[in-house]
Scaffold this motif. Sequence first.
Motif, PDB file in Angstrom:
ATOM      1  N   VAL A 246      -5.851   1.037  -3.858  1.00  0.00           N
ATOM      2  CA  VAL A 246      -6.262   1.804  -2.683  1.00  0.00           C
ATOM      3  C   VAL A 246      -5.587   1.299  -1.418  1.00  0.00           C
ATOM      4  N   GLY A 247      -5.334  -0.017  -1.366  1.00  0.00           N
ATOM      5  CA  GLY A 247      -4.771  -0.597  -0.154  1.00  0.00           C
ATOM      6  C   GLY A 247      -3.284  -0.836  -0.176  1.00  0.00           C
ATOM      7  N   GLY A 253      -0.412   7.005   4.631  1.00  0.00           N
ATOM      8  CA  GLY A 253      -0.051   8.407   4.495  1.00  0.00           C
ATOM      9  C   GLY A 253       0.696   8.740   3.228  1.00  0.00           C
ATOM     10  N   ARG A 254       0.993   7.734   2.395  1.00  0.00           N
ATOM     11  CA  ARG A 254       1.719   7.979   1.139  1.00  0.00           C
ATOM     12  C   ARG A 254       1.180   7.058   0.047  1.00  0.00           C
ATOM     13  N   ASN A 258      -5.299   5.823  -2.371  1.00  0.00           N
ATOM     14  CA  ASN A 258      -6.083   5.862  -1.152  1.00  0.00           C
ATOM     15  C   ASN A 258      -6.608   7.279  -0.911  1.00  0.00           C
ATOM     16  N   ASP A 259      -5.745   8.262  -1.168  1.00  0.00           N
ATOM     17  CA  ASP A 259      -6.178   9.657  -1.042  1.00  0.00           C
ATOM     18  C   ASP A 259      -7.342   9.941  -1.982  1.00  0.00           C
ATOM     19  N   ILE A 273      -9.888  -0.729   3.735  1.00  0.00           N
ATOM     20  CA  ILE A 273      -9.223  -1.471   2.657  1.00  0.00           C
ATOM     21  C   ILE A 273      -7.714  -1.482   2.882  1.00  0.00           C
ATOM     22  N   GLN A 274      -7.166  -0.335   3.250  1.00  0.00           N
ATOM     23  CA  GLN A 274      -5.722  -0.254   3.458  1.00  0.00           C
ATOM     24  C   GLN A 274      -5.283  -1.098   4.654  1.00  0.00           C
ATOM     25  N   GLU A 275      -6.024  -1.021   5.744  1.00  0.00           N
ATOM     26  CA  GLU A 275      -5.691  -1.826   6.926  1.00  0.00           C
ATOM     27  C   GLU A 275      -5.677  -3.315   6.583  1.00  0.00           C
TER      28      GLU A 275
END
Length: 342
Positions: A246-247, A253-254, A258-259, A273-275
């Motif tokens: 997810v991260g 955006g890709r 995560n989407d 999580i991504q940040e």
Amino acid sequence: MKISTQLMYAGDPKDLIEQVSAMENAGLDAVWVAEAYGFDSPTLMGYLAAKTTTVQIGSAILPIYSRTPALIAQTAAGLDAVSGGRAILGLGASGPQVIEGWHGVPYDKPLGRTREIVDICRRIWRREVITNTGNYPIPLPADQGTGLGKPLKMLTRPIRADIPIYIASLGDKNVQMTAEIADGWLPTLFIPEKANDVWGASLAAGKAKRDASLGDLEIVAGGLLAIGDDVDAVRDASRPVIALYVGGMGAKGRNFYNDLARRYGYEAEAEQIQELYLSGRKEEAAAAVPAEFAELMNLVGPAGYVKERLQAFKEAGVTTLNVTPIGADPAALIAQVKEWLA
């Protein structure tokens, strides 16, 4: 419902394959071999074929950009021959990080390429003379090569002309195409209670165009497997993996995973999580994974609870439960679940 497992990336492949042999004796139906940027999948699959007798052997997945369509078909046919008809060809587009960062080829037109590869593979296995236009011009036109290429058919005779093709897909258009043309579907981070809301319409649209000769779409999904009253730590062990996908599996955006987390309803958590992950704070990213996410995608807990999770996956349409058994005796866990599924 059948039961399968995934050959892990880490560890000595020979030791891991010996474990698969023990699980085969316990009732394992299939094993999946991944290929990212470690060992290649077909080499390990061939070794598995020599060390097993009944278990199906599938790639999960061969990235479509890493080989020509003809080589993909040859590889599947070769594995099917040495395994006595136990091969499953699992295909997927992977992602830009691996395809452009490791293989050094553009990540473009994943749907069109996948559709063409599936068609070309099936025609090769039928030993048709192969020509193709589109993303894979066969033979190569004179203005792109020497002009000496000629249409060919497969030199050897495959033992099956209908080797099963499974596709890993997550997005609406990809899943719709999978339901239309593939023998099976390989979703990732599958939460059975949320699957219909996310993919139900896409699956239905694809199945409406499906050739009846393909039969029903097989669905392979599952997670960690641990049975006991004190196995919470096993469930938590999935958090770093979820955080990685997810991260870290893609840029902002890709990132397809995560989407997916956002579509599951974890919008704020997916962003956090991504940040954290992209800033190098991986442990904090793992801690930010929702407890519900880690719980619902795995089969971890007391026997009664694991039975409930089995039923949830079955009700979501899963036909092959794909598990990673965690414990001192993985084969015994496979045998236990196999008994419950009987």
